[in-house]
Design a protein around this motif. Structure first.
Motif, short mmCIF file in Angstrom:
data_model
loop_
_atom_site.label_atom_id
_atom_site.label_comp_id
_atom_site.label_asym_id
_atom_site.label_seq_id
_atom_site.Cartn_x
_atom_site.Cartn_y
_atom_site.Cartn_z
N ARG A 532 -25.43 55.56 8.44
CA ARG A 532 -26.31 56.48 8.93
C ARG A 532 -27.71 55.46 8.60
N LEU A 577 -29.16 61.01 -2.15
CA LEU A 577 -29.15 61.68 -0.79
C LEU A 577 -27.96 62.82 -0.77
N LEU A 579 -24.71 62.35 0.07
CA LEU A 579 -24.28 62.02 1.43
C LEU A 579 -22.79 61.94 1.25
N VAL A 627 -39.02 68.89 3.94
CA VAL A 627 -37.40 68.38 3.59
C VAL A 627 -37.49 67.54 2.38
N ARG A 628 -36.63 67.87 1.56
CA ARG A 628 -36.58 66.80 0.40
C ARG A 628 -36.09 65.43 0.95
N PHE A 629 -36.80 64.30 0.46
CA PHE A 629 -36.34 63.13 0.44
C PHE A 629 -37.03 62.55 1.92
N ILE A 630 -37.34 63.18 2.81
CA ILE A 630 -37.58 62.92 4.26
C ILE A 630 -39.13 63.22 4.57
N VAL A 641 -32.77 59.15 16.36
CA VAL A 641 -33.71 59.78 15.66
C VAL A 641 -33.45 59.14 13.96
N PRO A 643 -34.40 59.08 10.18
CA PRO A 643 -35.28 59.75 8.98
C PRO A 643 -36.07 58.84 8.26
N THR B 66 -28.82 63.64 14.61
CA THR B 66 -29.19 62.91 13.32
C THR B 66 -29.18 63.96 12.18
N THR B 67 -28.26 63.93 11.33
CA THR B 67 -27.90 64.94 10.22
C THR B 67 -29.01 64.45 9.06
N LEU B 68 -29.55 65.51 8.60
CA LEU B 68 -30.67 65.35 7.48
C LEU B 68 -30.34 65.49 6.03
N PRO B 69 -30.16 64.89 5.13
CA PRO B 69 -29.83 65.24 3.76
C PRO B 69 -30.66 65.98 3.25
N GLY B 70 -30.45 67.05 2.19
CA GLY B 70 -31.37 67.86 1.87
C GLY B 70 -31.67 69.04 2.61
N THR B 71 -31.18 69.40 3.50
CA THR B 71 -31.45 70.45 4.43
C THR B 71 -30.46 71.63 4.17
N ILE B 75 -28.88 74.02 9.17
CA ILE B 75 -29.48 72.92 9.96
C ILE B 75 -28.56 72.10 10.33
N LEU B 76 -28.16 71.76 11.62
CA LEU B 76 -27.44 70.91 11.91
C LEU B 76 -27.88 69.30 11.92
#
Lengths: 797, 180
Positions: A532, A577, A579, A627-630, A641, A643, B66-71, B75-76
């Motif tokens: 990612r 994160l 992941l 949003v945390r970290f972003i 897109v 981040p 795009t997936t977001l960590p921390g969501t 939230i897809l």
């Protein structure tokens, strides 16, 4: 007609508000100047204030706002008396004037509750002679101040234009032109004032010599213009991608031609063979001929299209770049649009707390992107309020400390580098009590007592940026709630800036904000983690490196690396994160990104570093407020897109993570060589879901978007199992299974078909082509899938 | 005017009149049945839902996500629609619907209003239809939980009408995970 008049009046009122705000600002800064300077020059320095009041009065009369007009009229009488030297404003009168200004502001904002009566009465008391007889003629205006000399020639015009329109009710559209002209204001006229010694520039300079060069555009329009430009930027990039797509097609055709040429001999051989008049072969051969010609002409056309597109690309590139540059410059606004309101604000807060404060501002003509100004607006106000509230001591305390009774706050704006300015806010107050700060931080549980004891004092000052932090024992109306500076830092970081704080107890505090001039020139470092992409803000990246294995060690259970004689803590980015999974990167390909957060260096491990590039950072949309970290996202040319990481959050999380656990697991799992599964699925949601499920069970996952993609990838990638959808474009799951079974080295590869086709025929078809298992989507169950996979190839770890 | 009708045979004229009456009827009926609502119908987990067209900005295909960590789970991820960043919400998660099965479709509906804008994921989008508001029935008693707060009622079908303004303005759907 009546409706048109109404509309016209509404428009006129809106115009008036803008104009009035300017006049009022001129009055405010002028009055503050008067207050600061000695009384003997009042009669001269009142001039711009007087004129602004007069213009405001006229403008109010033109739109029929009687209240404002009459307040202005009486204020004008007072100023007129001062101008003639009959009267000198003392601190009491200044207070009254400030009250009057507040009332005017309220009236302008449409507040109908405010009563102007008592104030008018008080104003009348100061100067008993009515100023209503004051003619608007220009003869009485005397200009003796040399700094205003250059305007001496034009008061006549100025008076003419600021002259009230004779009509207040029935305004004819033809007169709109006259009014429009009065809105046209020249920005550069501000510059004329720069050489005046006063730091606070009066905005009111009735220079109309170059009047038509500037027009007002609403903020909203400008913003949409800017957004369109940002879009244009992404289209420019994506058109480049389309071009390379076309080139790829051309390449495919070239491969075809090569193959075609190889069988050319066979074709002509065939032709010669057709002696016994075999119709079918003849048709076949002629079809080959037609096809070759067809593809040949396509190829020619494609080549010429590519050529002209390259040409277009070049031209579009230069046009768009030029346009973007121009628009970027349009949105640059002088810092003074923010700072003009500071003197009054400081004065008000200081009054409230019985403190004396002198404010000086320099460099406020430096131009900054208005979107950045918008973002730093609140942080700046907060810092200034803090300076007065916590910094500057009361006058008697100052005197006892051998300081002048009035505190000094200075704001200095300096152009640093090409795209960076530094705003320094300095006060000569008591400074931050760093010990109290660390004490409060210990109490709040931000740091342990031992950490506090080891902490150098300049680090302690930075504690004030923690959320929920306040050294103030009481919560005052202005500050003390302890959220402020955390938000300040967040906002500054949001635009890619940084903030620093220096404090000397008893001597004062200095805040330095480094902020970019334009938003769009944010530079990011593109990295990949778990396939990612993410961006690091480049200015917070110290450097990137691939260390030797000897440099990595553990101290107190935490992983550190040795770099330039320093021990730097490192953490896997994917474990911060959270992941899923952890792909089996060979250990030596691990790349380290060293980030610098307020002087401290931390290391983060990523799978791949792809270099730095200029990006446009955008918000996450209205739903994702924080949003945390972003901190935002950037859109890359192929419409993905990406981040943008928020370094502060990462650092905060790093300090809480037991860094070795994630490391060891990932290292051991990558060493043991996990089972690899290929997921073939055209629906992105299903693909992601399957990937997550499988990674969650410890398998490594490779994805493909359809059968053809999968088959191509299978030739180069070694996998242990294939999970495939059936219904896909280009190549279905059935065909893919058949192909796998017919390929020599893939013949034993287990294949699981996951499908929405639920008929007995389909099931049989699946088994016939050689699938090992057949799972129906409607009855899909995670554990079911995992069980089947375990049966076929064993557990993931 | 009359000349036109005199030309054809008497039978033809009758047929034409009959047709004209048929065509005219729905208009009269519409007036009787009262207010209607244009809705966009879509499928979620094998059930039919609809939202008022007032809040639908566009329907598009989910391509690169795009997936977001921390969501949170609902939230897809985020997508870019012509350069605009839009977050994608999975209502199935938010409504606590069982996430069984894999969906083949990946349409998204961009909802906008109440100062909010985000997209929701749908298995399939049927299209726009006109529903008569007086046909809207109450929810079955058995429905409970968070879904109930976001459903207006059921049209015959059954077709569940989502309270779009409640979804758009619900604070729980706004992510503020950075707050400590």
């Amino acid at each position: 007609m009546a409706v048109q008049d109404d509309e016209f009046l509404t428009r006129l009122l809106a115009t008036f508000r803008e104009e009035a705000a300017d006049h009022l600002q001129a009055i405010i800064s002028g009055v503050l100047d008067l207050e600061k300077n000695s009384t003997c020059t009042q009669s001269v320095e009142i001039e711009p204030v007087y004129r602004a009041t007069h213009s405001l009065k006229g403008a109010a009369r033109a739109v029929g706002l009687k209240d404002i007009e009459s307040v202005c009229q009486h204020l004008e009488s007072v100023f007129s008396a001062v101008r003639k030297g009959d009267f000198i404003l003392q601190s009491e009168e200044f207070d009254l004037v400030h009250q009057v200004i507040s009332t005017l502001e309220a009236l302008l904002a449409g507040d109908t509750v405010v009563k102007a009566g008592p104030l008018i009465y008080k104003l009348k008391q100061i100067v008993p002679i009515s100023g209503a007889s004051q003619k608007s003629g220009t003869t009485s205006i005397q200009i003796s101040d040399s700094s205003h000399h250059q305007h001496a020639q034009i008061p006549k015009q100025a008076e003419y234009l600021s002259q009230p329109l004779p009509l207040s009710s029935a305004i004819h559209p033809e007169q709109a032109d006259v009014i429009k002209e009065t809105q046209i204001k020249h920005d550069k006229s501000d510059k004329l004032c720069e050489d005046s010694p006063s730091e606070l520039r009066s905005q009111f300079v009735p220079s109309l010599t170059q009047a038509s060069t500037t027009v007002r555009i609403s903020e909203e329009r400008l913003r949409s213009l800017y957004e369109v430009t940002d879009d244009l930027l992404s289209y420019r990039l994506s058109s480049g991608v389309r071009l390379s797509d076309l080139k790829e097609i051309a390449q495919i055709i070239r491969t075809w031609r090569w193959n075609m040429n190889r069988i050319e001999g066979d074709v002509s051989h065939l032709k010669r063979q057709i002696l016994d008049n075999q119709d079918s072969i003849e048709r076949l051969v002629s079809f080959i001929d037609v096809t070759r010609d067809l593809i040949g002409s396509c190829e020619t056309k494609l080549d010429s299209t590519i050529k002209s597109m390259i040409q277009d690309q070049y031209e579009m590139d230069s046009v768009i770049t030029g346009l973007i540059e121009n628009i970027r410059e349009v949105v640059l606004t002088p810092f003074s649009t923010l700072s003009d309101s500071y003197p009054r604000m400081i004065r008000d807060i200081a009054r409230e707390q019985n403190k004396q404060v002198n404010l000086s501002i320099s460099g406020s003509d430096i131009e900054i992107d208005r979107r950045i100004l918008e973002i730093i607006k609140d942080p700046m106000i907060h810092i200034l309020r803090n300076a007065v509230d916590h910094g500057i001591e009361p006058a008697d305390l100052r005197v006892s400390m051998h300081k002048p009774p009035g505190g000094e706050i200075s704001i200095e704006i300096v152009h640093n580098r090409a795209n960076q300015i530094t705003i320094t806010v300095r006060d000569d107050g008591q400074g931050i009590n760093t010990d109290a700060a660390s004490e409060a931080a210990v109490e709040k549980g931000f740091i342990t007592r031992e950490e506090a004891e080891r902490m150098p004092s300049d680090q302690k000052a930075l504690l004030v940026f923690r959320s929920g932090f306040s050294t103030s024992k009481t919560v005052s109306t202005v500050s003390g709630r302890g959220l402020g500076l955390a938000i300040v830092q967040e906002k500054v970081n949001q635009i890619g800036g940084s903030i620093d704080i220096k404090t000397i107890p008893g001597k004062g505090t200095t805040f330095s904000l480094n902020i970019p001039v334009t938003l769009s020139t944010f530079r990011g470092l593109l990295v990949y983690v778990e396939n990612r992409p993410f961006f690091f803000p480049l200015d917070q990246v110290e450097r990137v490196l691939i260390p030797d294995a000897d440099d990595i060690s553990t101290i107190e259970g935490r992983t550190v690396i040795q770099f330039e004689g320093q021990l730097i803590p490192v953490v896997m980015l994917n474990s911060i994160l959270q992941l899923p999974g952890g792909s089996a990167e060979p250990e030596d390909a691990r790349s380290f990104v060293l980030i610098n957060n307020q002087g401290k260096v931390f290391g983060l491990i990523v799978s791949q570093i792809c270099g730095a590039q200029e990006i446009v950072v955008r918000g996450l949309g209205p739903q994702l407020k924080e949003v945390r970290f972003i901190s935002g996202v950037a859109i890359l040319n192929n419409n993905t897109v990406v981040p943008v990481l928020q370094v502060d959050d990462l650092v905060q999380a790093m300090q809480g993570v037991d860094t070795t656990v994630g490391m060891k697991n990932d290292l051991s799992s990558s060493l043991s060589g996990r089972q690899k599964i290929m997921v073939v699925e055209d629906s992105i949601t299903s693909r992601m879901l399957l990937k997550n499920i499988l990674e969650g069970s410890g398998y490594e996952v490779e994805t493909a978007v359809d059968g053809l993609d999968a088959f191509t990838k299978l030739k180069t990638t070694q996998v242990d199992l294939v999970v495939s959808d059936v219904d896909m474009p280009r190549m279905s799951g059935f065909v893919l299974t058949e192909k796998i079974r017919s390929e020599k080295n893939l013949v034993d590869l287990p294949v699981i078909l996951v499908t929405s086709l639920d008929s007995r025929e389909d099931r049989e078809h699946g088994i016939t082509v050689g699938a090992n298992a057949y799972i129906i989507k409607s009855s899909f169950d995670q554990s079911n899938l995992i069980d089947v996979i375990k049966r076929l190839i064993g557990a993931g770890r | 005017m009359t000349g036109l009708f005199q030309q054809p045979e008497c039978e033809d004229a009758n047929i034409l009149l009959e047709r004209a009456r048929c065509l005219a009827e729905p208009l009269g009926q519409k007036e009787k049945t009262g207010e209607g609502l244009d809705v966009l119908t879509f499928w979620l987990n094998g059930e039919r839902y609809c939202v008022s067209m007032k809040y639908v900005r566009e329907v598009t295909l989910l391509r690169a996500l795009t997936t977001l960590p921390g969501t949170p789970d609902f939230i897809l991820g985020i997508i870019s629609i012509r350069g605009r960043v839009v977050s994608v919400t999975d209502l199935r998660v938010f409504f606590n619907l069982p996430r069984k099965g894999l969906s083949d479709y990946n349409k998204i509906i961009v909802l906008s209003g109440e100062g909010m804008e985000f997209a929701i994921l749908a298995d399939q989008v049927d299209g726009v239809s006109h529903q008569i508001l007086s046909h809207l029935g109450p929810l079955p008693e058995t429905i409970s939980g968070i879904g109930k707060d976001f459903l207006e009622g059921v049209f015959p079908g059954p077709l569940m009408l989502i309270k779009t303004e409640a979804v758009l303005s619900h604070p729980k759907l706004v992510v503020r995970s950075a707050q400590i």
